[in-house]
Design a protein around this motif. Structure first.
Motif, PDB file in Angstrom:
ATOM      1  N   GLY A  14      39.204  49.747  57.134  1.00 29.63           N
ATOM      2  CA  GLY A  14      38.551  51.042  56.980  1.00 29.63           C
ATOM      3  C   GLY A  14      39.027  51.821  55.764  1.00 29.63           C
ATOM      4  N   LEU A  15      39.271  51.134  54.657  1.00 26.95           N
ATOM      5  CA  LEU A  15      39.811  51.789  53.470  1.00 26.95           C
ATOM      6  C   LEU A  15      38.755  52.430  52.579  1.00 26.95           C
ATOM      7  N   GLY A  16      37.495  52.146  52.822  1.00 21.08           N
ATOM      8  CA  GLY A  16      36.439  52.702  51.981  1.00 21.08           C
ATOM      9  C   GLY A  16      36.471  52.062  50.602  1.00 21.08           C
ATOM     10  N   THR A  17      36.130  52.841  49.591  1.00 19.28           N
ATOM     11  CA  THR A  17      36.070  52.286  48.239  1.00 19.28           C
ATOM     12  C   THR A  17      37.219  52.747  47.347  1.00 19.28           C
ATOM     13  N   GLN A  18      37.968  53.738  47.781  1.00 21.53           N
ATOM     14  CA  GLN A  18      39.054  54.278  46.959  1.00 21.53           C
ATOM     15  C   GLN A  18      40.412  53.866  47.518  1.00 21.53           C
ATOM     16  N   TRP A  19      40.863  52.695  47.138  1.00 18.55           N
ATOM     17  CA  TRP A  19      42.177  52.231  47.562  1.00 18.55           C
ATOM     18  C   TRP A  19      42.846  51.519  46.389  1.00 18.55           C
ATOM     19  N   ILE A  20      44.144  51.359  46.498  1.00 23.61           N
ATOM     20  CA  ILE A  20      44.918  50.732  45.426  1.00 23.61           C
ATOM     21  C   ILE A  20      45.603  49.498  45.994  1.00 23.61           C
ATOM     22  N   PHE A  21      45.476  48.400  45.276  1.00 25.56           N
ATOM     23  CA  PHE A  21      46.049  47.123  45.682  1.00 25.56           C
ATOM     24  C   PHE A  21      47.461  47.009  45.115  1.00 25.56           C
ATOM     25  N   GLN A  22      48.411  46.662  45.978  1.00 30.68           N
ATOM     26  CA  GLN A  22      49.793  46.481  45.537  1.00 30.68           C
ATOM     27  C   GLN A  22      50.163  45.017  45.688  1.00 30.68           C
ATOM     28  N   GLN A  23      50.757  44.474  44.671  1.00 29.03           N
ATOM     29  CA  GLN A  23      51.301  43.119  44.713  1.00 29.03           C
ATOM     30  C   GLN A  23      52.571  43.127  43.880  1.00 29.03           C
ATOM     31  N   ASP A  24      53.381  42.087  44.038  1.00 23.92           N
ATOM     32  CA  ASP A  24      54.598  42.074  43.227  1.00 23.92           C
ATOM     33  C   ASP A  24      54.312  41.408  41.879  1.00 23.92           C
ATOM     34  N   ASN A  25      55.339  41.166  41.124  1.00 22.03           N
ATOM     35  CA  ASN A  25      55.165  40.630  39.776  1.00 22.03           C
ATOM     36  C   ASN A  25      55.298  39.113  39.715  1.00 22.03           C
ATOM     37  N   ASP A  26      54.960  38.451  40.784  1.00 23.61           N
ATOM     38  CA  ASP A  26      54.938  36.985  40.776  1.00 23.61           C
ATOM     39  C   ASP A  26      54.003  36.532  39.654  1.00 23.61           C
ATOM     40  N   PRO A  27      54.362  35.487  38.918  1.00 21.79           N
ATOM     41  CA  PRO A  27      53.510  35.053  37.794  1.00 21.79           C
ATOM     42  C   PRO A  27      52.052  34.808  38.170  1.00 21.79           C
ATOM     43  N   LYS A  28      51.790  34.296  39.356  1.00 24.97           N
ATOM     44  CA  LYS A  28      50.380  34.076  39.728  1.00 24.97           C
ATOM     45  C   LYS A  28      49.642  35.390  39.944  1.00 24.97           C
ATOM     46  N   HIS A  29      50.368  36.438  40.330  1.00 23.50           N
ATOM     47  CA  HIS A  29      49.749  37.749  40.528  1.00 23.50           C
ATOM     48  C   HIS A  29      49.433  38.431  39.196  1.00 23.50           C
ATOM     49  N   THR A  30      50.224  38.131  38.194  1.00 22.03           N
ATOM     50  CA  THR A  30      50.061  38.795  36.901  1.00 22.03           C
ATOM     51  C   THR A  30      49.372  37.923  35.858  1.00 22.03           C
ATOM     52  N   ALA A  31      48.866  36.771  36.287  1.00 19.62           N
ATOM     53  CA  ALA A  31      48.159  35.887  35.355  1.00 19.62           C
ATOM     54  C   ALA A  31      46.911  36.588  34.809  1.00 19.62           C
ATOM     55  N   LYS A  32      46.554  36.290  33.590  1.00 19.30           N
ATOM     56  CA  LYS A  32      45.396  36.934  32.947  1.00 19.30           C
ATOM     57  C   LYS A  32      44.122  36.742  33.761  1.00 19.30           C
ATOM     58  N   VAL A  33      43.914  35.541  34.320  1.00 15.31           N
ATOM     59  CA  VAL A  33      42.690  35.308  35.093  1.00 15.31           C
ATOM     60  C   VAL A  33      42.656  36.147  36.362  1.00 15.31           C
ATOM     61  N   VAL A  34      43.811  36.392  36.950  1.00 14.45           N
ATOM     62  CA  VAL A  34      43.879  37.233  38.152  1.00 14.45           C
ATOM     63  C   VAL A  34      43.610  38.684  37.776  1.00 14.45           C
ATOM     64  N   LYS A  35      44.245  39.153  36.699  1.00 10.01           N
ATOM     65  CA  LYS A  35      43.998  40.528  36.233  1.00 10.01           C
ATOM     66  C   LYS A  35      42.522  40.733  35.903  1.00 10.01           C
ATOM     67  N   LYS A  36      41.923  39.720  35.293  1.00 12.00           N
ATOM     68  CA  LYS A  36      40.505  39.795  34.938  1.00 12.00           C
ATOM     69  C   LYS A  36      39.641  39.902  36.195  1.00 12.00           C
ATOM     70  N   LEU A  37      39.921  39.078  37.194  1.00 10.52           N
ATOM     71  CA  LEU A  37      39.173  39.117  38.459  1.00 10.52           C
ATOM     72  C   LEU A  37      39.268  40.498  39.102  1.00 10.52           C
ATOM     73  N   LEU A  38      40.467  41.038  39.162  1.00 13.46           N
ATOM     74  CA  LEU A  38      40.662  42.346  39.781  1.00 13.46           C
ATOM     75  C   LEU A  38      39.935  43.436  38.999  1.00 13.46           C
ATOM     76  N   ALA A  39      40.015  43.371  37.677  1.00 14.25           N
ATOM     77  CA  ALA A  39      39.338  44.370  36.839  1.00 14.25           C
ATOM     78  C   ALA A  39      37.821  44.271  36.997  1.00 14.25           C
ATOM     79  N   GLU A  40      37.280  43.047  36.975  1.00 11.81           N
ATOM     80  CA  GLU A  40      35.831  42.849  37.111  1.00 11.81           C
ATOM     81  C   GLU A  40      35.309  43.345  38.450  1.00 11.81           C
ATOM     82  N   ASN A  41      36.165  43.339  39.458  1.00 12.44           N
ATOM     83  CA  ASN A  41      35.770  43.782  40.789  1.00 12.44           C
ATOM     84  C   ASN A  41      36.197  45.221  41.070  1.00 12.44           C
ATOM     85  N   ASN A  42      36.588  45.936  40.014  1.00 14.18           N
ATOM     86  CA  ASN A  42      36.986  47.346  40.126  1.00 14.18           C
ATOM     87  C   ASN A  42      38.054  47.579  41.186  1.00 14.18           C
ATOM     88  N   ILE A  43      39.026  46.686  41.222  1.00 16.41           N
ATOM     89  CA  ILE A  43      40.133  46.829  42.170  1.00 16.41           C
ATOM     90  C   ILE A  43      41.317  47.415  41.407  1.00 16.41           C
TER      91      ILE A  43
END
Length: 155
Positions: free
Chosen positions: A42-71
């Protein structure tokens, strides 16, 4: 290994991961679970995703996916594992599953899912987070003294 998420409203999906998770696995998990979990919580559309700095979390393709999906992603400092609320949840889940002594991977998964779905797990985590917050802010009047005593002992 599992992937899961949580918010103040409760727990989101829990996903099994076979072997070591790679960035490609992480992308699939996010694509299939992050919005669904946000909806479930029930978070609606205004929420912030938290993850740690694991390399897979900070990979360019992951950042791109999150940005493209407005996360929106919370900027998170490295070496701050103890401050990440989900680490406390993982520890609690592991403790509860291991007490049940799973004899193989099938039972490990079954027990993990059963424990993950229990409301008690979330209420324990909320109380622990409250105590941590109270202690960090110099307030020792937690409503659940037993939890605060355990938190103080670990500090």
């Amino acid at each position: 290994m599992v992937w899961g998420c949580l918010s103040a409203n409760g727990r989101g999906n829990l996903v099994n991961v076979n072997g070591i998770m790679k960035k490609e696995d992480y992308i699939k998990i996010l694509e299939q679970n992050i919005r669904q979990s946000a909806e479930k919580l029930g978070l609606g559309t205004q929420w912030i995703f938290q993850q740690d700095n694991d390399p897979k979390h900070t990979a360019k393709v992951v950042k791109k996916l999150l940005a493209e999906n407005n996360i929106n992603v919370l900027e998170w400092p490295s070496q701050s594992r103890d401050l990440n609320p989900i680490e406390n949840l993982w520890r609690e889940l592991k403790t509860r599953v291991m007490v049940r002594k799973p004899s193989n991977l099938k039972y490990l998964e079954i027990y993990a899912r059963k424990e993950w779905s229990k409301k008690r797990l979330t209420s324990v985590m909320k109380k622990k987070r409250l105590c941590h917050w109270l202690l960090r802010n110099g307030m020792n009047n937690c409503t659940n003294e037993m939890f605060c005593q355990n938190v103080k002992k670990r500090r």
